[in-house]
Motif scaffolding. Structure first.
Motif, PDB file in Angstrom:
ATOM      1  N   VAL A 209       1.230  15.974   3.503  1.00  0.00           N
ATOM      2  CA  VAL A 209       2.127  14.838   3.705  1.00  0.00           C
ATOM      3  C   VAL A 209       3.209  14.793   2.637  1.00  0.00           C
ATOM      4  O   VAL A 209       4.410  14.628   2.932  1.00  0.00           O
ATOM      5  N   HIS A 210       2.828  14.946   1.391  1.00  0.00           N
ATOM      6  CA  HIS A 210       3.795  14.789   0.305  1.00  0.00           C
ATOM      7  C   HIS A 210       4.791  15.944   0.213  1.00  0.00           C
ATOM      8  O   HIS A 210       5.928  15.743  -0.226  1.00  0.00           O
TER       9      HIS A 210
ATOM     10  N   GLY B 256      12.962  -0.390   8.151  1.00  0.00           N
ATOM     11  CA  GLY B 256      14.262  -0.876   7.698  1.00  0.00           C
ATOM     12  C   GLY B 256      14.655  -0.405   6.319  1.00  0.00           C
ATOM     13  O   GLY B 256      15.842  -0.332   5.993  1.00  0.00           O
ATOM     14  N   ASP B 257      13.664  -0.079   5.464  1.00  0.00           N
ATOM     15  CA  ASP B 257      14.000   0.448   4.134  1.00  0.00           C
ATOM     16  C   ASP B 257      13.398   1.832   3.904  1.00  0.00           C
ATOM     17  O   ASP B 257      13.400   2.331   2.776  1.00  0.00           O
ATOM     18  N   GLY B 258      12.873   2.460   4.956  1.00  0.00           N
ATOM     19  CA  GLY B 258      12.398   3.838   4.843  1.00  0.00           C
ATOM     20  C   GLY B 258      11.009   3.999   4.282  1.00  0.00           C
ATOM     21  O   GLY B 258      10.592   5.120   3.985  1.00  0.00           O
ATOM     22  N   ASN B 259      10.252   2.911   4.147  1.00  0.00           N
ATOM     23  CA  ASN B 259       8.903   2.952   3.548  1.00  0.00           C
ATOM     24  C   ASN B 259       7.849   2.922   4.651  1.00  0.00           C
ATOM     25  O   ASN B 259       7.729   1.942   5.372  1.00  0.00           O
ATOM     26  N   ILE B 260       7.095   4.016   4.771  1.00  0.00           N
ATOM     27  CA  ILE B 260       6.057   4.124   5.793  1.00  0.00           C
ATOM     28  C   ILE B 260       4.697   4.288   5.116  1.00  0.00           C
ATOM     29  O   ILE B 260       4.526   5.112   4.221  1.00  0.00           O
ATOM     30  N   HIS B 261       3.730   3.492   5.580  1.00  0.00           N
ATOM     31  CA  HIS B 261       2.346   3.642   5.140  1.00  0.00           C
ATOM     32  C   HIS B 261       1.676   4.576   6.147  1.00  0.00           C
ATOM     33  O   HIS B 261       1.307   4.154   7.253  1.00  0.00           O
ATOM     34  N   TYR B 262       1.568   5.818   5.747  1.00  0.00           N
ATOM     35  CA  TYR B 262       1.086   6.876   6.641  1.00  0.00           C
ATOM     36  C   TYR B 262      -0.367   7.170   6.264  1.00  0.00           C
ATOM     37  O   TYR B 262      -0.637   7.851   5.278  1.00  0.00           O
ATOM     38  N   ASN B 263      -1.301   6.632   7.057  1.00  0.00           N
ATOM     39  CA  ASN B 263      -2.713   6.625   6.672  1.00  0.00           C
ATOM     40  C   ASN B 263      -3.602   7.260   7.740  1.00  0.00           C
ATOM     41  O   ASN B 263      -4.318   6.552   8.461  1.00  0.00           O
ATOM     42  N   PRO B 264      -3.574   8.577   7.885  1.00  0.00           N
ATOM     43  CA  PRO B 264      -4.372   9.209   8.939  1.00  0.00           C
ATOM     44  C   PRO B 264      -5.867   8.946   8.748  1.00  0.00           C
ATOM     45  O   PRO B 264      -6.376   8.899   7.622  1.00  0.00           O
ATOM     46  N   MET B 265      -6.568   8.782   9.856  1.00  0.00           N
ATOM     47  CA  MET B 265      -8.005   8.518   9.853  1.00  0.00           C
ATOM     48  C   MET B 265      -8.762   9.758  10.322  1.00  0.00           C
ATOM     49  O   MET B 265      -8.203  10.622  10.998  1.00  0.00           O
ATOM     50  N   PRO B 266     -10.040   9.859   9.966  1.00  0.00           N
ATOM     51  CA  PRO B 266     -10.801  11.063  10.323  1.00  0.00           C
ATOM     52  C   PRO B 266     -11.001  11.183  11.828  1.00  0.00           C
ATOM     53  O   PRO B 266     -10.991  10.181  12.551  1.00  0.00           O
ATOM     54  N   PRO B 267     -11.203  12.394  12.304  1.00  0.00           N
ATOM     55  CA  PRO B 267     -11.579  12.558  13.714  1.00  0.00           C
ATOM     56  C   PRO B 267     -12.820  11.730  14.009  1.00  0.00           C
ATOM     57  O   PRO B 267     -13.654  11.489  13.128  1.00  0.00           O
TER      58      PRO B 267
ATOM     59  N   HIS C  83      -1.164   6.816   2.321  1.00  0.00           N
ATOM     60  CA  HIS C  83       0.087   7.326   1.755  1.00  0.00           C
ATOM     61  C   HIS C  83       1.146   6.234   1.825  1.00  0.00           C
ATOM     62  O   HIS C  83       1.422   5.704   2.904  1.00  0.00           O
ATOM     63  N   ASP C  84       1.709   5.898   0.690  1.00  0.00           N
ATOM     64  CA  ASP C  84       2.777   4.897   0.597  1.00  0.00           C
ATOM     65  C   ASP C  84       4.049   5.650   0.252  1.00  0.00           C
ATOM     66  O   ASP C  84       4.369   5.847  -0.910  1.00  0.00           O
TER      67      ASP C  84
ATOM     68  N   ILE D 217       6.812   9.853  -3.181  1.00  0.00           N
ATOM     69  CA  ILE D 217       5.396   9.784  -2.834  1.00  0.00           C
ATOM     70  C   ILE D 217       4.808   8.403  -3.093  1.00  0.00           C
ATOM     71  O   ILE D 217       3.659   8.144  -2.732  1.00  0.00           O
ATOM     72  N   SER D 218       5.558   7.503  -3.715  1.00  0.00           N
ATOM     73  CA  SER D 218       5.088   6.123  -3.879  1.00  0.00           C
ATOM     74  C   SER D 218       6.284   5.192  -3.780  1.00  0.00           C
ATOM     75  O   SER D 218       7.150   5.178  -4.654  1.00  0.00           O
ATOM     76  N   ALA D 219       6.312   4.403  -2.714  1.00  0.00           N
ATOM     77  CA  ALA D 219       7.457   3.529  -2.465  1.00  0.00           C
ATOM     78  C   ALA D 219       7.289   2.160  -3.106  1.00  0.00           C
ATOM     79  O   ALA D 219       8.250   1.609  -3.639  1.00  0.00           O
ATOM     80  N   GLU D 220       6.049   1.603  -3.066  1.00  0.00           N
ATOM     81  CA  GLU D 220       5.870   0.254  -3.586  1.00  0.00           C
ATOM     82  C   GLU D 220       4.498  -0.010  -4.197  1.00  0.00           C
ATOM     83  O   GLU D 220       4.253  -1.078  -4.739  1.00  0.00           O
ATOM     84  N   HIS D 221       3.599   0.952  -4.151  1.00  0.00           N
ATOM     85  CA  HIS D 221       2.254   0.731  -4.683  1.00  0.00           C
ATOM     86  C   HIS D 221       2.107   1.209  -6.120  1.00  0.00           C
ATOM     87  O   HIS D 221       1.146   0.844  -6.790  1.00  0.00           O
TER      88      HIS D 221
END
Length: 478
Positions: free
Chosen positions: A421-422, A391-402, A355-356, A432-436
């Motif tokens: 997430v979204h 610093g600019d509010g962009n988080i790469h939120y990438n949960p991994m499987p158990p 998630h970007d 839902i997309s900051a830079e990708h």
């Protein structure tokens, strides 16, 4: 035989037309050679194309576009093919990929105006080197800068690590040159900071992912080259503490603060596994880490004193648990490697759901807390993996499987996880997309999260510029 938009029957001699435009060296037709253009660099997205055409100048791009439009053949513009959203892969096997990789010319550099004009196929690293050659800085910095290209950076409005100070690619562009879907060329290469003569057309094409036209060149801003740099990696107790630390360091360092990154403990743990020879500068682990950098034009060493003062105050306030300042360029690079190695860390830790996202800077801690709690409840055992540009509010939120769940089974629940997430991002006023970009990855989701009014405006623009839907179809808009 093809049927042109006019209804005219045309002989399928497109290959001959394209070959006449770009020459044999500009055509790729063999299936084995087409593969690397049709598959994304991480192999997530795959497509097929009739040809890859590699023009060497804007006139050739114009002629290719006109030839494809005449017989209704879809066009996929492509830069360095480093994208993560599938924006550069064909969705129609009849497509022609137009690779800009041969268009690498430096057209002009004007240090007195602090501008540089380059063609779209130039890599970001080459652009940075040209700027350094005249004692200037081009500040966009990405992990893929050795292979990503200026055209792709513009088409996704790339961000990177220094948006805090310099803004994203949209902010760095003063003018662009574009080939329209009918083959006409718009020369908008103006090195002006002020121009109030109507619509700002360049902004329509920046971030449009090649769906309205093909960016072939750009005039970009340059900045004074820094003489002094101070870089620190610190352990922090929480994202909330990192946010307070951001404001404290910004108050101390002012506009000199150009990067402020955030990493969860697991991100550092996995990068140490993924990158041979990498080591942690700390004797113990901390819940979160922030990488902080400031640059300026003063005497070397001056910013280090300011950084030390800021971090000392932060430790007194409990915002920093431990920290290390780079004593050399080599140490600085080793600290940055821990941050820039996150893509490899993700592979080492297991396939995650990427998630970007961006939210207002003030709400980053709230977003992470809400997303962590919601996913832990919905998917017990899920492993959080979050890093990015607080610093600019962009988080790469990438949960991994158990740990006990097959990554393929986890991937099948992508849509459920995305929605969790979204929805949180949307409720916090985020994106839902900051830079990708949107590409194919977020195609269905943009329809869910953009308002009907916005989508209607998007479609009106698309229809006005590309009524036959030949420019990168299947991306950004359904």
């Amino acid at each position: 035989m093809f049927i042109a938009p006019t209804g005219e029957m045309l002989t399928d001699d497109l290959d001959e037309r394209l070959r006449a435009i770009v020459g044999i060296e500009g055509m790729i037709e063999r299936e084995t050679e087409l593969e690397r253009y049709c598959v994304s660099f991480d192999s997530t997205f795959r497509g097929s194309a009739r040809y890859v055409v590699r023009p060497s100048c804007t006139a050739q791009v114009s002629a290719i576009v006109a030839a494809c439009r005449r017989i209704g053949v879809p066009i996929v513009p492509q830069g360095g093919n480093t994208g993560l959203a599938g924006g550069a892969q064909p969705t129609d096997p009849r497509s022609v990929i137009i690779s800009l990789e041969r268009m690498q010319a430096l057209r002009d550099i004007d240090p007195r105006n602090d501008t540089v004009t380059v063609e779209a196929g130039m890599t970001l690293a080459s652009l940075q080197a040209h700027a350094a050659g005249v004692d200037r800085l081009f500040p966009l910095s990405l992990a893929s800068e050795g292979s990503c290209q200026v055209g792709g950076n513009l088409s996704t409005s790339a961000g990177g690590t220094q948006v805090l100070r310099y803004g994203n690619m949209r902010s760095l562009a003063l003018g662009i040159e574009v080939v329209f879907p009918d083959g006409r060329v718009w020369d908008g290469l103006r090195g002006l900071r002020k121009d109030s003569t109507g619509y700002d057309l360049k902004q329509l094409f920046i971030g449009a992912e090649g769906t309205l036209g093909i960016i072939t060149a750009a005039t970009l801003r340059l900045f004074p080259r820094p003489r002094d740099v101070a870089t620190a990696l610190v352990g922090v107790p929480s994202p909330a503490a990192a946010l307070d630390l951001l404001h404290l360091t910004r108050a101390q360092l002012g506009e000199g603060l150009n990067a402020f990154e955030l990493m969860r403990r697991e991100c550092l743990q996995w990068v140490l596994v993924a990158l041979p020879g990498s080591t942690s500068p700390f004797a113990e682990e901390y819940p979160w880490y922030s990488l902080i950098e400031a640059t300026g034009q003063g005497e070397p060493g001056g910013l280090r004193t300011s950084m030390e003062r800021a971090l000392s105050e932060a430790m007194d306030k409990g915002l920093v648990l431990d920290g290390v300042l780079a004593n050399s360029e080599a140490q600085r690079r080793s600290l940055w490697a821990l941050r820039e190695g996150q893509a490899e860390a993700q592979k080492a830790g297991g396939a995650g759901i990427k998630h970007d996202v961006s939210v207002p800077v003030s709400r980053v801690p709230e977003f992470i807390a809400l997303a962590d709690a919601a996913l832990a409840k919905a998917f017990p055992g899920i492993r959080p993996f979050a890093f990015g540009h607080i610093g600019d509010g962009n988080i790469h939120y990438n949960p991994m499987p158990p740990a006990d769940v097959d990554p393929r089974a986890f991937a099948e629940r992508r849509e459920e996880i995305n929605r969790v997430v979204h929805d949180i991002v949307a409720n916090l006023g985020g994106s839902i997309s900051a830079e990708h970009g949107i590409g194919q990855l977020r195609l269905s989701e943009i329809a869910h999260y953009k308002s009907p009014t916005e989508l209607s405006a998007f479609r009106a623009l698309k229809k006005a510029f590309d009524p036959e839907n030949l420019m990168n179809p299947g991306k950004l808009l359904t």
